[in-house]
Scaffold this active site. Structure first.
Site, PDB file in Angstrom:
ATOM      1  N   GLY A 135      11.660 -60.803  26.547  1.00  0.00           N
ATOM      2  CA  GLY A 135      12.135 -59.454  26.307  1.00  0.00           C
ATOM      3  C   GLY A 135      11.776 -58.469  27.388  1.00  0.00           C
ATOM      4  N   HIS A 136      10.515 -58.048  27.412  1.00  0.00           N
ATOM      5  CA  HIS A 136      10.110 -56.904  28.216  1.00  0.00           C
ATOM      6  C   HIS A 136      10.489 -57.030  29.690  1.00  0.00           C
ATOM      7  CE1 HIS A 136       7.264 -54.277  30.384  1.00  0.00           C
ATOM      8  NE2 HIS A 136       7.579 -53.453  29.408  1.00  0.00           N
ATOM      9  N   ARG A 180      10.441 -54.292  12.918  1.00  0.00           N
ATOM     10  CA  ARG A 180       9.063 -54.040  12.499  1.00  0.00           C
ATOM     11  C   ARG A 180       9.057 -53.186  11.234  1.00  0.00           C
ATOM     12  NH1 ARG A 180       5.178 -55.126  16.912  1.00  0.00           N
ATOM     13  NH2 ARG A 180       3.686 -54.321  15.427  1.00  0.00           N
ATOM     14  N   ASN A 239      15.215 -60.937  24.071  1.00  0.00           N
ATOM     15  CA  ASN A 239      14.714 -59.973  23.092  1.00  0.00           C
ATOM     16  C   ASN A 239      15.043 -58.558  23.594  1.00  0.00           C
ATOM     17  OD1 ASN A 239      12.917 -58.014  21.942  1.00  0.00           O
ATOM     18  ND2 ASN A 239      11.704 -59.680  21.094  1.00  0.00           N
ATOM     19  N   ASP A 269      14.457 -55.610  21.986  1.00  0.00           N
ATOM     20  CA  ASP A 269      13.711 -54.541  21.298  1.00  0.00           C
ATOM     21  C   ASP A 269      13.551 -53.294  22.163  1.00  0.00           C
ATOM     22  OD1 ASP A 269      13.316 -56.278  19.211  1.00  0.00           O
ATOM     23  OD2 ASP A 269      11.190 -56.620  19.631  1.00  0.00           O
ATOM     24  N   HIS A 270      13.257 -53.522  23.454  1.00  0.00           N
ATOM     25  CA  HIS A 270      12.887 -52.366  24.277  1.00  0.00           C
ATOM     26  C   HIS A 270      14.070 -51.541  24.752  1.00  0.00           C
ATOM     27  CE1 HIS A 270       8.874 -53.200  23.523  1.00  0.00           C
ATOM     28  NE2 HIS A 270       8.856 -54.353  24.155  1.00  0.00           N
ATOM     29  N   HIS A 272      13.075 -57.782  16.797  1.00  0.00           N
ATOM     30  CA  HIS A 272      11.962 -57.721  15.846  1.00  0.00           C
ATOM     31  C   HIS A 272      12.139 -56.457  15.013  1.00  0.00           C
ATOM     32  CE1 HIS A 272       7.259 -57.721  15.322  1.00  0.00           C
ATOM     33  NE2 HIS A 272       7.905 -57.690  14.170  1.00  0.00           N
ATOM     34  N   GLU A 332       7.219 -71.149  17.366  1.00  0.00           N
ATOM     35  CA  GLU A 332       7.295 -70.470  18.656  1.00  0.00           C
ATOM     36  C   GLU A 332       5.867 -70.326  19.160  1.00  0.00           C
ATOM     37  OE1 GLU A 332       9.430 -66.720  18.962  1.00  0.00           O
ATOM     38  OE2 GLU A 332       8.403 -66.275  20.851  1.00  0.00           O
ATOM     39  N   THR A 350       2.114 -54.434  20.943  1.00  0.00           N
ATOM     40  CA  THR A 350       3.068 -55.521  20.776  1.00  0.00           C
ATOM     41  C   THR A 350       2.371 -56.600  19.960  1.00  0.00           C
ATOM     42  OG1 THR A 350       4.484 -57.112  21.934  1.00  0.00           O
ATOM     43  CG2 THR A 350       2.403 -56.574  22.986  1.00  0.00           C
ATOM     44  N   THR A 351       3.124 -57.615  19.524  1.00  0.00           N
ATOM     45  CA  THR A 351       2.526 -58.683  18.720  1.00  0.00           C
ATOM     46  C   THR A 351       1.381 -59.318  19.499  1.00  0.00           C
ATOM     47  OG1 THR A 351       4.767 -59.070  17.951  1.00  0.00           O
ATOM     48  CG2 THR A 351       3.119 -60.681  17.299  1.00  0.00           C
ATOM     49  N   ARG A 366       9.682 -48.995  14.670  1.00  0.00           N
ATOM     50  CA  ARG A 366       9.386 -48.197  15.878  1.00  0.00           C
ATOM     51  C   ARG A 366      10.453 -48.351  16.960  1.00  0.00           C
ATOM     52  NH1 ARG A 366       4.177 -51.333  18.342  1.00  0.00           N
ATOM     53  NH2 ARG A 366       3.343 -50.844  16.302  1.00  0.00           N
ATOM     54  N   HIS A 367      11.192 -49.463  16.945  1.00  0.00           N
ATOM     55  CA  HIS A 367      12.292 -49.583  17.918  1.00  0.00           C
ATOM     56  C   HIS A 367      13.579 -50.016  17.209  1.00  0.00           C
ATOM     57  CE1 HIS A 367      10.539 -53.582  17.859  1.00  0.00           C
ATOM     58  NE2 HIS A 367       9.602 -53.315  18.758  1.00  0.00           N
ATOM     59  N   ARG A 379      13.728 -40.669  22.491  1.00  0.00           N
ATOM     60  CA  ARG A 379      14.381 -39.381  22.249  1.00  0.00           C
ATOM     61  C   ARG A 379      15.006 -39.288  20.855  1.00  0.00           C
ATOM     62  NH1 ARG A 379      15.555 -36.109  26.741  1.00  0.00           N
ATOM     63  NH2 ARG A 379      13.669 -36.187  27.973  1.00  0.00           N
ATOM     64  N   HIS A 438       6.495 -64.694  24.903  1.00  0.00           N
ATOM     65  CA  HIS A 438       5.598 -63.534  24.973  1.00  0.00           C
ATOM     66  C   HIS A 438       4.961 -63.442  26.354  1.00  0.00           C
ATOM     67  CE1 HIS A 438       3.238 -60.141  23.745  1.00  0.00           C
ATOM     68  NE2 HIS A 438       3.882 -60.156  22.597  1.00  0.00           N
ATOM     69  N   GLY A 439       5.266 -62.340  27.016  1.00  0.00           N
ATOM     70  CA  GLY A 439       4.662 -62.090  28.321  1.00  0.00           C
ATOM     71  C   GLY A 439       5.285 -62.882  29.460  1.00  0.00           C
ATOM     72  N   GLU A 497      13.102 -61.501  14.051  1.00  0.00           N
ATOM     73  CA  GLU A 497      11.658 -61.599  13.832  1.00  0.00           C
ATOM     74  C   GLU A 497      11.261 -60.611  12.753  1.00  0.00           C
ATOM     75  OE1 GLU A 497       9.673 -60.693  17.452  1.00  0.00           O
ATOM     76  OE2 GLU A 497      10.546 -62.362  18.540  1.00  0.00           O
TER      77      GLU A 497
HETATM   78  N1  PXP Z   1       8.249 -63.754  20.852  1.00  0.00           N
HETATM   79  C1  PXP Z   1       7.733 -62.954  19.900  1.00  0.00           C
HETATM   80  C2  PXP Z   1       7.399 -63.553  18.577  1.00  0.00           C
HETATM   81  C3  PXP Z   1       7.523 -61.589  20.129  1.00  0.00           C
HETATM   82  O1  PXP Z   1       6.997 -60.810  19.153  1.00  0.00           O
HETATM   83  C4  PXP Z   1       7.878 -61.048  21.387  1.00  0.00           C
HETATM   84  C5  PXP Z   1       7.666 -59.591  21.663  1.00  0.00           C
HETATM   85  O2  PXP Z   1       8.356 -58.815  20.787  1.00  0.00           O
HETATM   86  C6  PXP Z   1       8.445 -61.912  22.338  1.00  0.00           C
HETATM   87  C7  PXP Z   1       8.590 -63.264  22.056  1.00  0.00           C
HETATM   88  C8  PXP Z   1       8.879 -61.421  23.674  1.00  0.00           C
HETATM   89  O3  PXP Z   1       7.793 -61.003  24.414  1.00  0.00           O
HETATM   90  P1  PXP Z   1       8.029 -60.185  25.750  1.00  0.00           P
HETATM   91  O4  PXP Z   1       8.679 -58.898  25.380  1.00  0.00           O
HETATM   92  O5  PXP Z   1       6.648 -60.020  26.294  1.00  0.00           O
HETATM   93  O6  PXP Z   1       8.908 -61.037  26.625  1.00  0.00           O
END
Ligand code: PXP
Length: 256
Positions: free
Chosen positions: A214-215, A44, A6, A8-9, A42, A152, A99-100, A48-49, A17, A192-193, A69
């Protein structure tokens, strides 16, 4: 096991910026070179990103698979249909959240109705569908009844658990939900996480075939580069014992 990254970040840094770097499209190329099996973004509602331009370009340039997403609203689903990603994952969205925060609330009849409409529209367009849900058996059963291709499972409770006992409980919930989903014919994803430190037990869960991370990967990429960050996550995921689906192997969790 497939590893979806992912990105997104990468866009979060750009939006800090409101400029044009770093470009998530370039990050996706590097993630693929590092061994990602797919790219997740994602889009959104508040943009936002990731923005519309990113999604459009990623749909044209990603060589693995694009997992988009979106919230299960008519407007967001129309964008998904237009972009035609390999897979769309429906997620709950709340503008106040960082975040979600949780999975889709499929106990709510109005959420189920919206998700059902979104799934129908995406399936008619030929897009593979997944629902982001908490790892509870009711949500898994409702996802199957709604006709999603995949679930998921939200790994946030496991990832955020403090102490071995809480972590084990989180892992058991994931394991049971994954087994039930697999038994109902759903493909099971998780995310997630997840981090370099906590991914291994989730990667080893039977019945889970895709991780979305992702993160933690983007954070490491800032220091070591995207390709290396993905390669390091990929080797952790692949070091976990491989699970191969064989018909009839499903054993229901106790009490199911
Ligand atoms: N799965 C979903 C549905 C999410 O919304 C996210 C965060 O955007 C992730 C996975 C990834 O989570 P993380 O960035 O904490 O790895």
């Amino acid at each position: 096991m497939r590893l979806y990254i992912n990105i997104d970040h990468v866009a979060t840094v750009r939006q800090a910026r409101r400029t044009d770097e770093p470009d998530p499209v370039r990050a996706a190329v590097l993630a693929e070179l590092g061994g990602a099996d797919g790219i997740t973004v994602h889009l959104r509602e508040d943009r936002r990103h990731i923005g519309d331009r990113d999604v459009r370009l990623l749909a044209e340039t990603v060589r693995t698979g694009l997992n988009l997403e979106v919230a299960a609203t008519a407007a967001m689903v129309e964008i998904a249909v237009e972009v035609a990603p390999m897979q769309a994952t429906l997620v709950p969205e709340n503008r106040e959240e960082v975040t979600t925060e949780g999975g889709l609330d499929l106990a709510s009849a109005s959420v189920r109705a919206g998700v059902g409409r979104a799934l129908g529209r995406l399936a008619a367009a030929g897009t593979r569908t997944a629902l982001f849900i908490d790892p509870d058996l009711e949500s898994v059963e409702r996802s199957a009844a709604l006709g999603a291709n995949a679930v998921e499972l939200h790994t946030g409770e496991y990832a955020g658990a403090r102490g071995d006992a809480a972590r084990e409980r989180g892992l058991t919930r994931l394991k049971d939900a994954a087994a039930v989903g697999h038994g109902l014919g759903l493909a099971v994803h998780a995310g997630h996480g997840l981090t370099y430190e906590n991914v291994a037990p989730v990667a080893a869960l039977p019945c889970v075939e895709e991780l979305n991370i992702g993160h933690s990967v983007v954070s490491r990429a800032v220091l070591v580069g995207m390709e290396r960050a993905v390669r390091e996550m990929r080797s952790l995921v692949l070091e976990s014992p491989a699970w191969v689906a064989t018909p009839g192997e499903w054993v229901p969790p106790i009490g199911y």
